[in-house]
Design an enzyme around this catalytic site. Structure first.
Site, PDB file in Angstrom:
ATOM      1  N   ARG A   1       0.847  -1.200   0.111  1.00 24.03           N
ATOM      2  CA  ARG A   1       0.211   0.042   0.072  1.00 24.03           C
ATOM      3  C   ARG A   1       0.738   1.224   0.010  1.00 24.03           C
ATOM      4  NH1 ARG A   1       2.547   1.918   3.391  1.00 24.03           N
ATOM      5  NH2 ARG A   1       0.656   3.388   3.832  1.00 24.03           N
ATOM      6  N   GLY A   2       0.292   2.500  -0.167  1.00 21.78           N
ATOM      7  CA  GLY A   2       0.990   3.568  -0.457  1.00 21.78           C
ATOM      8  C   GLY A   2       1.017   3.690  -1.930  1.00 21.78           C
ATOM      9  N   ALA A   3       0.730   4.976  -2.501  1.00 22.40           N
ATOM     10  CA  ALA A   3       0.463   5.162  -3.917  1.00 22.40           C
ATOM     11  C   ALA A   3       1.746   4.858  -4.874  1.00 22.40           C
ATOM     12  CB  ALA A   3       0.223   6.816  -4.185  1.00 22.40           C
TER      13      ALA A   3
ATOM     14  N   ASN B   1      -6.114  11.867   0.608  1.00 19.69           N
ATOM     15  CA  ASN B   1      -4.860  11.153   1.302  1.00 19.69           C
ATOM     16  C   ASN B   1      -5.945  10.411   2.477  1.00 19.69           C
ATOM     17  OD1 ASN B   1      -2.325  10.796   2.178  1.00 19.69           O
ATOM     18  ND2 ASN B   1      -2.614  11.438   3.960  1.00 19.69           N
ATOM     19  N   LYS B   2      -5.314   9.510   3.037  1.00 26.07           N
ATOM     20  CA  LYS B   2      -6.013   8.552   4.160  1.00 26.07           C
ATOM     21  C   LYS B   2      -7.087   9.429   4.839  1.00 26.07           C
ATOM     22  CE  LYS B   2      -5.476   5.356   3.806  1.00 26.07           C
ATOM     23  NZ  LYS B   2      -6.094   4.231   3.138  1.00 26.07           N
TER      24      LYS B   2
ATOM     25  N   ARG C   1      -7.692  -0.598  -7.004  1.00 27.07           N
ATOM     26  CA  ARG C   1      -7.730   0.623  -5.965  1.00 27.07           C
ATOM     27  C   ARG C   1      -7.859   1.874  -6.754  1.00 27.07           C
ATOM     28  NH1 ARG C   1      -4.619   0.933  -0.482  1.00 27.07           N
ATOM     29  NH2 ARG C   1      -6.768   2.075  -0.112  1.00 27.07           N
TER      30      ARG C   1
ATOM     31  N   ASP D   1      -2.171  10.479  -2.213  1.00 30.66           N
ATOM     32  CA  ASP D   1      -2.905   9.421  -3.251  1.00 30.66           C
ATOM     33  C   ASP D   1      -3.168   9.947  -4.617  1.00 30.66           C
ATOM     34  OD1 ASP D   1      -2.841   6.500  -2.166  1.00 30.66           O
ATOM     35  OD2 ASP D   1      -3.136   8.296  -0.307  1.00 30.66           O
TER      36      ASP D   1
ATOM     37  N   GLN E   1      -2.314   2.306   9.981  1.00 28.24           N
ATOM     38  CA  GLN E   1      -1.132   2.367   9.269  1.00 28.24           C
ATOM     39  C   GLN E   1      -0.116   3.009  10.081  1.00 28.24           C
ATOM     40  OE1 GLN E   1      -4.110   2.860   7.763  1.00 28.24           O
ATOM     41  NE2 GLN E   1      -4.141   2.396   5.516  1.00 28.24           N
TER      42      GLN E   1
END
Length: 343
Positions: free
Chosen positions: A47-49, A246-247, A88, A236, A195
């Site tokens: 995970r993480g763009a 973002n998250k 995603r 992201d 996270q």
């Protein structure tokens, strides 16, 4: 300390750290199918763009291997690309990496044998990984110059684990330390997937930082008491006007930072800037399984029958962002958004 890389290509295998198991277990997955890449992205083993983009690029190289006839290569790659992009939808790096790999195949594979084309595609995926690390190092240097000394708060994980190595938001914090500044980190736990608690604290402690974890709803209290000097987060997707996805929870922190006159920085590679998307209102927000909210550590924490709303991201308006730090420069949103020519 040697730079940590959560994903790499070993021959024609993709090797990645299964981030679902951290911090209790450090297990590496070896993937050699397009379906395996899709599952790793969709199920958040990776995970993480930026890290998702690197993994998807390698997945497109695997798709080249899985194509049976060279004459149908582009058709097979386009189908694989659409499949991977559906894993995603919010992170723009996924689409960007797939499209770059498609362009590579279209421009250089025609007239070449299958094995030569496979080698070209894996070389391109490795190049994307190397470029990401170089971009992160530049982001870290530029952002490190902007950060004040003191306590820097971050949300989710935008470090080595979310990228090819070094990190974006955490890269900025590393850059500040490399510049000789005295910084310590406040990591929000980042509900519901944790996270910040599981990943950010793990890699920062591993890297020798002074790090304190808080629950997401403690940030306002700390800001009101002067206990936070700056906030830096990843992204992201960044729209053309500077609105940033973002998250989930990032928008709340940005509002609080604005209220308490605390600088709020976004750090991301240029590939995260999506000039085709006019504003945050046009960003598709991924909604994830209710189980991520209903369960914690394998135990149900809410009664059966309750409804759950679980968006994975929110959008922070450009007006709340002090500066967007990219490998192409630092951009400061103004009344009309962001002038991307003035970095």
């Amino acid at each position: 300390m040697e730079m940590f890389k959560p994903v790499y290509i070993d021959g024609t295998d993709i090797v990645l750290l299964d981030q679902r198991l951290l911090p209790q277990e450090e297990r590496w997955l070896r993937i050699n199918t397009v379906r395996g890449v899709f599952d790793a992205i969709h199920d958040m083993a990776v995970r993480g763009a930026p890290a998702i983009g690197i993994t998807a690029a390698a997945g497109m190289a695997l798709a080249t291997m899985e194509s049976t006839e060279h004459g149908n290569l582009m058709t097979a790659l386009r189908q694989a690309g659409e499949f991977l992009k559906s894993a995603r939808p919010t992170a723009v790096n996924l689409e960007w990496a797939v499209n770059r790999m498609l362009d590579k195949a279209a421009s250089e594979c025609e007239g070449k044998g299958r094995e030569e084309c496979i080698a070209l595609m894996f070389d391109e995926a490795r190049r994307i990984h190397e470029e990401d690390i170089a971009m992160n190092l530049r982001i870290g240097r530029l952002g490190g110059e902007l950060l004040p000394e003191g306590a820097i708060m971050t949300h989710c994980n935008a470090g080595s684990l979310a990228t090819g190595g070094y990190g974006t938001a955490l890269g900025v914090i590393r850059g500040a330390r490399d510049a000789g500044k005295q910084v310590r980190v406040v990591s929000c736990e980042t509900r519901p997937y944790l996270q910040g608690a599981r990943l950010t604290t793990w890699e920062l402690l591993r890297d020798g930082f002074d790090v304190t974890m808080i629950t997401d709803n403690m940030a306002g209290y700390m800001m009101s008491r002067g206990m936070i000097q700056a906030v830096v987060v990843g992204a992201d997707r960044i729209a053309a006007n500077g609105d940033t996805a973002n998250k989930i929870g990032t928008y709340t922190h940005a509002v609080l930072a604005k209220r308490h006159d605390i600088p709020f920085f976004v750090a991301a590679p240029w590939s995260t800037v999506d000039l085709k998307t006019p504003s945050g209102a046009n960003i598709v927000i991924e909604e994830r399984s209710p189980d991520e909210v209903l369960f914690c550590g394998g135990r149900r924490i809410a009664p059966k029958g309750v409804k759950v709303f679980n968006p994975a991201f929110d959008v922070t308006p450009a007006s709340l962002i002090t500066a967007i730090i990219t490998d192409r420069g630092v951009f400061k949103p103004g009344p009309g958004g962001v002038d991307w020519t003035q970095g």
